[in-house]
Design an enzyme around this catalytic site. Sequence first.
Site, PDB file in Angstrom:
ATOM      1  N   HIS A   1      13.090 -19.276   5.015  1.00 44.01           N
ATOM      2  CA  HIS A   1      11.777 -19.199   4.347  1.00 44.01           C
ATOM      3  C   HIS A   1      11.977 -19.419   2.856  1.00 44.01           C
ATOM      4  CE1 HIS A   1       8.049 -17.487   2.741  1.00 44.01           C
ATOM      5  NE2 HIS A   1       7.538 -17.574   3.957  1.00 44.01           N
TER       6      HIS A   1
ATOM      7  N   CYS B   1       6.501 -22.799   4.294  1.00 43.09           N
ATOM      8  CA  CYS B   1       5.365 -21.915   4.028  1.00 43.09           C
ATOM      9  C   CYS B   1       4.498 -22.600   2.977  1.00 43.09           C
ATOM     10  CB  CYS B   1       5.888 -20.568   3.540  1.00 43.09           C
ATOM     11  SG  CYS B   1       4.579 -19.410   3.117  1.00 43.09           S
TER      12      CYS B   1
ATOM     13  N   HIS C   1       4.390 -21.858   8.278  1.00 43.75           N
ATOM     14  CA  HIS C   1       3.408 -20.878   7.817  1.00 43.75           C
ATOM     15  C   HIS C   1       2.329 -21.689   7.128  1.00 43.75           C
ATOM     16  CE1 HIS C   1       6.440 -17.297   7.348  1.00 43.75           C
ATOM     17  NE2 HIS C   1       6.319 -17.714   8.585  1.00 43.75           N
TER      18      HIS C   1
ATOM     19  N   ASP D   1      -0.806 -17.536   7.718  1.00 43.93           N
ATOM     20  CA  ASP D   1      -0.002 -16.607   6.913  1.00 43.93           C
ATOM     21  C   ASP D   1      -0.943 -15.550   6.352  1.00 43.93           C
ATOM     22  OD1 ASP D   1       2.286 -15.583   5.847  1.00 43.93           O
ATOM     23  OD2 ASP D   1       2.893 -17.368   4.793  1.00 43.93           O
ATOM     24  N   HIS D   2      -0.637 -15.044   5.202  1.00 47.80           N
ATOM     25  CA  HIS D   2      -1.419 -13.935   4.658  1.00 47.80           C
ATOM     26  C   HIS D   2      -2.919 -14.173   4.762  1.00 47.80           C
ATOM     27  CE1 HIS D   2       2.190 -13.609   1.731  1.00 47.80           C
ATOM     28  NE2 HIS D   2       2.528 -13.391   2.979  1.00 47.80           N
TER      29      HIS D   2
ATOM     30  N   TYR E   1      -1.818  -8.724   5.637  1.00 46.20           N
ATOM     31  CA  TYR E   1      -1.587  -8.785   7.082  1.00 46.20           C
ATOM     32  C   TYR E   1      -2.623  -8.007   7.889  1.00 46.20           C
ATOM     33  CZ  TYR E   1       2.658 -11.440   6.492  1.00 46.20           C
ATOM     34  OH  TYR E   1       3.542 -12.451   6.214  1.00 46.20           O
TER      35      TYR E   1
HETATM   36  C1  CS2 Z   1       6.416 -13.792   4.532  1.00 49.36           C
HETATM   37  C2  CS2 Z   1       7.792 -13.589   3.981  1.00 49.36           C
HETATM   38  O1  CS2 Z   1       4.834 -12.233   3.966  1.00 49.36           O
HETATM   39  C3  CS2 Z   1       5.420 -13.236   3.615  1.00 49.36           C
HETATM   40  O2  CS2 Z   1       5.254 -13.831   2.555  1.00 49.36           O
HETATM   41  O3  CS2 Z   1       6.127 -15.101   4.794  1.00 49.36           O
HETATM   42  O4  CS2 Z   1       7.919 -12.300   3.544  1.00 49.36           O
HETATM   43  C4  CS2 Z   1       8.815 -13.900   5.033  1.00 49.36           C
HETATM   44  O5  CS2 Z   1       8.597 -13.090   6.140  1.00 49.36           O
HETATM   45  C5  CS2 Z   1      10.223 -13.676   4.602  1.00 49.36           C
HETATM   46  O6  CS2 Z   1      10.482 -14.217   3.365  1.00 49.36           O
HETATM   47  C6  CS2 Z   1      11.160 -14.250   5.628  1.00 49.36           C
HETATM   48  O7  CS2 Z   1      12.379 -13.642   5.514  1.00 49.36           O
HETATM   49 MN    MN Z   2       5.238 -17.372   4.471  1.00 48.21          MN
END
Ligand code: CS2
Ligand code: MN
Length: 369
Positions: free
Chosen positions: A208, A246, A275, A320-321, A334
Amino acid sequence: MPMQMGFRWYGEGNDSIKLSDIKQIPGVTSIVWALHHKQPGEVWEKEEIAQVQKQLEPYGFNMDVVESVNVHDDIKVGLPTRDQYIENYIQTMRNLKEFGVKVICYNFMPVFDWTRTDLFHPLPDGSTALFYEKDLIQDDPRAMADYILKNLNGMTFPGWEPERMARLDELFEMYRPVTKEKLWENLKYFLEKLMPVCHECDIKMAIHMDDPPWDIFGLPRIYTCRENMRRIVELVDSPYNGLTLCSGSLGSSPCNDIPALVREFGGEGHIHFAHVRNIKFTGPGRFEEAAHLSGDGSLDLYEIMKAYYDVGFEGYIRPDHGRMIWDEKGRAGYGLYDRALGASYLNGLWEAIQKNNIQRNGQNGAAAV
Ligand code: CS2
Ligand code: MN
């Protein structure tokens, strides 16, 4: 295998969201999970993994993607003790293999994982979102760690383990000799040890990117742009050494053209996990996380999904978020509702892109890449 839509879940007793709620989000087939009570470097035991399998089974979700098996700091720093932690990582992979895990998402960020200066930034529509302002965090990592820990409301957040944050000074000291080049070397060392095991277990490693994609607190960051992505995939030449792309993390640096990166690296089969989310730039080094809809942020989600479609992406995607909407209380970024809207929007874009291609190119819908 067609693209699969996943949803991140923090586990029984560690997430206010129920699997039965996730089950009602159309099109989600995969739970993106982890053993969140484990410290980086610990072996994930089979019995512990089996418990998660048992929880997912009644809903028919697969457990193909783990996010994350976190990498111990000694590996990132390159201490002699790293070999033992790499052995533990390998044992965890062998255990995960028995449960059919296909992709491990991980990161190689020194000390912190993602970093934000406001976890509940108010947006004009009454929702809140994660927010980042470069100037607010220039020189005080302790203040940032305290702020984040205080706002997690007792929930775990990978990368922000209170045990590690309590040792912040020590961690900064440890990383002092670690230059960017050293970090690259340490990543290569780690991946070289892992690759034969990946092959044996048929598990893909998907790093990531750094979030945000620039150095913070003088710590080196190495996965921030196209050039670094190229270097990562060339570090160890194996189909098992791949990327998590991401869009929100990489996209917070406007110089990164996400659809172009998807076409380039996805076209070569290097993206194992996607992501997909939007962000809105509000100035240099400033951004807020927006709803997934293209019109709400600075990224064009249609172009991103189209790029995945056109390269014949067969991996896992997750929204993602999300923002906090409809008075939901929960883990920042989340919650259930906005991520569910995100998954539905991404699925909607995918269906439209697919049908459009079928109409133009015939039944298999194969795109002219
Ligand atoms: C995730 C990262 O919440 C987030 O931003 O995409 O924390 C991701 O889980 C980690 O960097 C992966 O190790
Ligand atoms: Mn991410």
